[in-house]
Design a protein around this motif. Sequence first.
Motif, PDB file in Angstrom:
ATOM      1  N   THR A  85     -88.196   7.694 -13.766  1.00  0.00           N
ATOM      2  CA  THR A  85     -87.645   6.342 -13.765  1.00  0.00           C
ATOM      3  C   THR A  85     -88.742   5.364 -14.164  1.00  0.00           C
ATOM      4  OG1 THR A  85     -86.035   6.886 -12.052  1.00  0.00           O
ATOM      5  CG2 THR A  85     -86.578   4.547 -12.340  1.00  0.00           C
ATOM      6  N   ARG A 131     -85.418  -0.740 -14.632  1.00  0.00           N
ATOM      7  CA  ARG A 131     -83.994  -0.899 -14.346  1.00  0.00           C
ATOM      8  C   ARG A 131     -83.344  -1.600 -15.536  1.00  0.00           C
ATOM      9  NH1 ARG A 131     -83.159   1.088  -9.508  1.00  0.00           N
ATOM     10  NH2 ARG A 131     -84.892   1.083  -8.048  1.00  0.00           N
ATOM     11  N   VAL A 132     -82.092  -1.301 -15.760  1.00  0.00           N
ATOM     12  CA  VAL A 132     -81.400  -1.769 -16.951  1.00  0.00           C
ATOM     13  C   VAL A 132     -81.500  -3.288 -17.118  1.00  0.00           C
ATOM     14  CG1 VAL A 132     -79.112  -1.994 -17.997  1.00  0.00           C
ATOM     15  CG2 VAL A 132     -79.846   0.207 -17.046  1.00  0.00           C
ATOM     16  N   HIS A 133     -81.325  -4.024 -16.040  1.00  0.00           N
ATOM     17  CA  HIS A 133     -81.301  -5.487 -16.150  1.00  0.00           C
ATOM     18  C   HIS A 133     -82.680  -6.091 -16.437  1.00  0.00           C
ATOM     19  CE1 HIS A 133     -82.596  -5.054 -11.934  1.00  0.00           C
ATOM     20  NE2 HIS A 133     -83.186  -6.224 -12.134  1.00  0.00           N
ATOM     21  N   GLU A 134     -83.722  -5.296 -16.343  1.00  0.00           N
ATOM     22  CA  GLU A 134     -85.074  -5.833 -16.515  1.00  0.00           C
ATOM     23  C   GLU A 134     -85.472  -6.014 -17.981  1.00  0.00           C
ATOM     24  OE1 GLU A 134     -87.153  -3.973 -12.500  1.00  0.00           O
ATOM     25  OE2 GLU A 134     -87.323  -2.867 -14.394  1.00  0.00           O
ATOM     26  N   ASN A 188     -84.807  -2.161 -25.945  1.00  0.00           N
ATOM     27  CA  ASN A 188     -83.369  -2.356 -25.782  1.00  0.00           C
ATOM     28  C   ASN A 188     -82.837  -2.912 -27.100  1.00  0.00           C
ATOM     29  OD1 ASN A 188     -80.780  -3.289 -25.297  1.00  0.00           O
ATOM     30  ND2 ASN A 188     -81.256  -4.082 -23.261  1.00  0.00           N
ATOM     31  N   GLY A 225     -78.296  -3.199 -26.353  1.00  0.00           N
ATOM     32  CA  GLY A 225     -77.798  -2.521 -25.157  1.00  0.00           C
ATOM     33  C   GLY A 225     -78.070  -1.026 -25.116  1.00  0.00           C
ATOM     34  N   ILE A 249     -79.648   7.044 -18.553  1.00  0.00           N
ATOM     35  CA  ILE A 249     -79.410   5.975 -17.583  1.00  0.00           C
ATOM     36  C   ILE A 249     -78.726   6.614 -16.384  1.00  0.00           C
ATOM     37  CG2 ILE A 249     -78.320   3.744 -17.165  1.00  0.00           C
ATOM     38  CD1 ILE A 249     -80.398   3.684 -19.423  1.00  0.00           C
ATOM     39  N   GLY A 306     -77.281   5.357 -12.821  1.00  0.00           N
ATOM     40  CA  GLY A 306     -77.025   4.133 -12.076  1.00  0.00           C
ATOM     41  C   GLY A 306     -77.590   2.980 -12.884  1.00  0.00           C
ATOM     42  N   ASP A 307     -78.529   2.236 -12.303  1.00  0.00           N
ATOM     43  CA  ASP A 307     -79.176   1.161 -13.071  1.00  0.00           C
ATOM     44  C   ASP A 307     -80.609   1.528 -13.454  1.00  0.00           C
ATOM     45  OD1 ASP A 307     -80.380   0.998 -10.595  1.00  0.00           O
ATOM     46  OD2 ASP A 307     -80.410  -1.187 -10.567  1.00  0.00           O
ATOM     47  N   GLU A 308     -80.939   2.802 -13.305  1.00  0.00           N
ATOM     48  CA  GLU A 308     -82.304   3.233 -13.633  1.00  0.00           C
ATOM     49  C   GLU A 308     -82.385   3.770 -15.058  1.00  0.00           C
ATOM     50  OE1 GLU A 308     -83.525   6.155 -10.793  1.00  0.00           O
ATOM     51  OE2 GLU A 308     -83.674   4.705  -9.149  1.00  0.00           O
ATOM     52  N   ILE A 309     -83.423   3.346 -15.760  1.00  0.00           N
ATOM     53  CA  ILE A 309     -83.726   3.912 -17.075  1.00  0.00           C
ATOM     54  C   ILE A 309     -84.747   5.011 -16.849  1.00  0.00           C
ATOM     55  CG2 ILE A 309     -84.590   3.452 -19.397  1.00  0.00           C
ATOM     56  CD1 ILE A 309     -84.049   0.442 -18.775  1.00  0.00           C
TER      57      ILE A 309
END
Length: 103
Positions: free
Chosen positions: A6, A9-12, A32, A35, A92, A94-97
């Motif tokens: 990991t 996180r996706v939103h970062e 990114n 997306g 991906i 959950g929200d983890e890359i």
Amino acid sequence: MPRFVTVARVHEIAPGAARQVTVEGRWVGLFNIDGVFHAVDNLCLHRGGPLCEGAIRGAVVTCPWHGWQFDVASGALMQDPTVGVSRHEIRIVGDEIQVRLTD
Ligand code: FES
């Protein structure tokens, strides 16, 4: 055998943005592109410039040091696609890359 690690996180990391992460001691550029996340070695083939600090246009990043360009989806050098930087697996969860080194 490399494993998925990991790294963020996706939103970062917003679309069009990138950051350097470390995967098992190796510098990897995480991008990114609209997306979809891509991971390639962060050291430019020319003299080791930090690719994730370059300008991104489409899926192409321009090395900030001397302008070599790479397709971050494949790692290929735009000026000579027979060479390029290593590309790494991404998933991906959950929200983890998560990234797994490919070589
Ligand atoms: S170090 Fe990247 S173009 Fe020179």
